[in-house]
Structures are given as C-alpha cells and as structure tokens.
Design a protein around this motif. Structure first.
Motif, PDB file in Angstrom:
ATOM      1  N   ALA A  36      48.409  28.722  51.785  1.00 18.90           N
ATOM      2  CA  ALA A  36      49.794  29.223  51.928  1.00 18.90           C
ATOM      3  C   ALA A  36      50.078  29.484  50.710  1.00 18.90           C
ATOM      4  CB  ALA A  36      50.770  27.675  52.203  1.00 18.90           C
ATOM      5  N   THR A  37      49.444  30.581  50.059  1.00 21.40           N
ATOM      6  CA  THR A  37      49.695  31.401  48.718  1.00 21.40           C
ATOM      7  C   THR A  37      48.763  32.534  48.681  1.00 21.40           C
ATOM      8  OG1 THR A  37      49.859  31.584  46.420  1.00 21.40           O
ATOM      9  CG2 THR A  37      48.742  29.725  47.301  1.00 21.40           C
ATOM     10  N   VAL A  38      49.300  33.777  48.617  1.00 18.58           N
ATOM     11  CA  VAL A  38      48.230  34.849  48.306  1.00 18.58           C
ATOM     12  C   VAL A  38      47.934  34.547  46.723  1.00 18.58           C
ATOM     13  CG1 VAL A  38      47.930  37.258  47.887  1.00 18.58           C
ATOM     14  CG2 VAL A  38      49.180  36.572  49.993  1.00 18.58           C
ATOM     15  N   LYS A  39      46.588  34.066  46.479  1.00 24.48           N
ATOM     16  CA  LYS A  39      46.293  33.689  45.299  1.00 24.48           C
ATOM     17  C   LYS A  39      47.023  34.353  43.933  1.00 24.48           C
ATOM     18  CE  LYS A  39      41.925  31.365  46.270  1.00 24.48           C
ATOM     19  NZ  LYS A  39      42.670  30.036  46.841  1.00 24.48           N
ATOM     20  N   ALA A  40      47.597  33.809  42.926  1.00 23.86           N
ATOM     21  CA  ALA A  40      48.003  34.306  41.903  1.00 23.86           C
ATOM     22  C   ALA A  40      49.502  35.200  42.116  1.00 23.86           C
ATOM     23  CB  ALA A  40      46.978  35.161  40.923  1.00 23.86           C
ATOM     24  N   LEU A  41      49.906  35.521  43.384  1.00 26.56           N
ATOM     25  CA  LEU A  41      50.893  36.417  43.619  1.00 26.56           C
ATOM     26  C   LEU A  41      52.135  35.486  44.182  1.00 26.56           C
ATOM     27  CD1 LEU A  41      49.178  39.748  44.765  1.00 26.56           C
ATOM     28  CD2 LEU A  41      49.615  38.821  42.219  1.00 26.56           C
TER      29      LEU A  41
END
Ligand SMILES: [Zn+2]
Length: 369
Positions: A36-41
């Motif tokens: 549930a997150t585009v990693k680091a963004l």
C-alpha cells in the motif's frame, strides 16, 4: 465500466478504461505499491510523474495489516491516501512463488506466511472477498501460474484449476463498481495458451491478465506466446501483461496489443543505484560519475533530472542517504511512464512503426527475437 478503443495500428491499441476512481489512458504502466505504498514515494509524487493507476498486492495486505482492518479504516484508497484507480492482484503469483511451502487442491491453496510462518489458506472466494474489503477498482481472479520449465502434466492441471477458480471468482460479489479480470495461463505450451484464452474469454470478465510469462523463459518464447494470446482475446476488452516491465518488454508487448503493465523493476533497481536511461542502464556507484554534473538522463523531464546531477545522486548512494532512493525511484518510474506515454501517443498516427523503431534505437533495445 467502459473500455473505449480510440485507435489501433499494426496490432497496437490506444484506449481509455473508466473505473470507479477515474480514467486510465492505455497502454498504461502501473507503478507497484506492494505494501500500500510505492516504495519511498508519496502519492502526490507518484501522481506528479504521470501515473494514473497503481497496483497493490492482495497477498501482502491480507497478511498485514489484513483486509478487514483496511475495510474498517475506509478501504485501500483512503488508507493509503491515493484517490486514483487501484488494481489489486490476487496473490496467486506470490502464493505459488513460495513453492515448497504451498499445498494446492481444487478447493484452494494452503501456505505458510512469509512473515510469521503461520498457516494460511486462500480460495478463489476468500481472495475475492479480500479484494472486496480493499475496495480496489480492478480485482484479479485467483490463479495458479507455473514456473519455467514445467512439465506438460503440471501445466495442464494448473491451467484447468485456474479456469475452475476463474468461474468461482465470478460468483463472488465484487465491491461497488469493482471490475474483475480473469488471468490466462497455459505455461509455455502454445496449445494450452490458446485453450486458456478461449476458455477465459467465454466468461464475463471485464478484462484479462496474461499471467505466467517472463518467468525465466527465453524472450522469443515470451513474445511468441503473447502474440498468440492477444490474437485470440476479445478486441473490446482490456489486456494486462502481469509483472513485465523492462523498457524492451513494454515496447514489444504494446506492439502485440497489450494495454496495461506493472513491474517492480524501476523502483527495485533504483534502490540499488541502477538508473534507466535512453542508451541503457547505468549504475551510479560507478566511479565514472563522481564528477558528472549532467542529469541522470539528458532528455528526462522528471523532478530529479531538473534539479540534481549524477554526481550528487552518486554521492547520496555512497553516503547511504534515503533521498538517493527517492530521487532515483522518481526518475526510473518517470522514464517508463513516459516511454509508454510516447508509444501510446504514436498509436493511430500512421507512423507507429517508424516511432517504435526510433524508440528501440534511442533506448538501445535488443532487436526483435
Ligand atoms: Zn529523470
């Protein structure tokens, strides 16, 4: 839902898929937001680089924090702060990638959680129920991919099970406005790939995933099987090539009539300092970038390239600074979103073949197998 084909040229298609959370221009590249997150963004950064739709993983979210919990918190869009379209995969690929830990029967799959070793059970019904709790815009049917190489008997059994599971997925109640895509399988066998497309297209899915490709087989095999399946699948429904996304694969698959893609590649390699450029991949850890004042890619319009040099990014990676991961991820995703966007705009121009040839040349892509 509506899928509108706006133009077709040499087998490639430009279209528009309308979902409950907005429109997707196709062909489309979907950044992957596994947890549930585009990693680091942040969602705003993902939006700013031109992505219209994200992919998230049923397997991972079901294990942590759980579909019911996300439902109680208002659904996946609210939970992760992304109000655009979301596609959730079914977990089939993840479950069967666990390999020795999975037991499969016609009823479903039993496996050990990679988090705590607890026994878990997925069925077509439970997987669709989790996707209903998540409230994704596009839910994928539960499937059983096979790995390369696979025996004919294993491939056929997995394919037939995938077909039975597909029908059971359609009996489940979707979330309001949720589209459902079936997944064609058939391993690396031309006859089974043909059969799978024919069986699945007889079911009332809103679109189709092409699963189980790019799992280690030679590129020539991937592209041949892909051509074979897109030639059979109904023209008026969207097609999604699952988990594939090198620049070369995107261009070749668009040429074969694919409308949607997802791949962890751009963000995964970014975190190792590997950068997509026209002209090939570079690694920022290489000494030759130590005083390189130029942008990551000369022609790129991303935030990273507008503000920072290769030398600075290299410094961030050498120093282990988090900003390096973020800036490299923004750039790599923008490169693929833009490559797909440029190809999309070319479809229907009457000059697709010429533009594709230029893209292959610019990106130093391998010649057609
Ligand atoms: Zn850039």
């Amino acid at each position: 839902m509506s899928f509108e084909l706006l133009a077709e040229e040499d087998g490639a298609r430009r279209g528009r898929l309308t979902t409950a959370h907005g429109m997707i221009d196709t062909p489309a590249f979907m950044p992957v937001g596994t947890q549930a997150t585009v990693k680091a963004l942040s969602p705003d950064e993902v939006r700013a680089l031109g992505a219209q739709v994200l992919l998230s993983n049923t397997y991972h979210l079901a294990l942590r924090p759980g579909g019911e919990r996300i439902a109680r918190l208002g659904g996946l869009h609210k939970f992760m702060g992304w109000d655009g379209p979301i596609l959730t995969d079914s977990g089939g690929f993840q479950v069967f990638s666990l390999d020795h830990l999975v037991k499969v029967s016609d009823e479903g799959a039993t496996f050990r959680s990679h988090l705590d070793g607890s026994e878990q059970h997925f069925t077509p019904e439970s997987v669709m129920a989790i996707q209903r709790q998540l409230g994704s815009d596009i839910a994928m049917a539960f499937d059983q991919p096979v790995s390369w190489p696979a025996t004919a008997a294993t491939t056929k059994a997995a394919m037939e099970r995938t077909h039975q599971w597909a029908a059971r997925c359609l009996e489940s109640q979707p979330a309001a406005g949720q589209l459902r895509f079936g997944i064609v399988q058939g391993g690396f066998d031309e006859q089974l790939r043909r059969e799978s497309a024919e069986v699945l297209m007889g079911l009332p899915f809103d679109g189709f995933g092409v699963g189980g490709l790019s799992l280690g087989e030679p590129k020539g095999v991937t592209y041949r099987l892909l051509s074979l399946q897109t030639a059979i699948l109904p023209r008026e429904r969207p097609r999604y090539l699952m988990g594939v996304g090198t620049p070369e694969d995107l261009v070749e698959a668009i040429a074969r009539g694919i409308d949607m893609f997802d791949c962890v590649l751009p963000t995964r390699i970014a975190r190792n300092g590997s950068i997509l450029t026209r002209g090939g991949r570079i690694n920022l850890r290489n000494r030759r970038f130590i005083e390189d004042a130029g942008p990551l890619d000369e022609g790129c319009d991303c935030y990273t390239c507008a503000r920072f040099s290769r030398a600075y990014l290299r410094h961030l990676f050498m120093a282990g600074e988090i900003l390096g991961h973020r800036l490299a991820s923004i750039h790599n995703l923008r490169m693929l979103v833009r490559l797909v966007g440029e190809t999309r705009q070319a479809i229907g121009s009457g000059r697709l073949a010429q533009i594709m040839a230029t893209l292959r040349d610019q990106w130093a892509l391998a010649p057609l197998p």
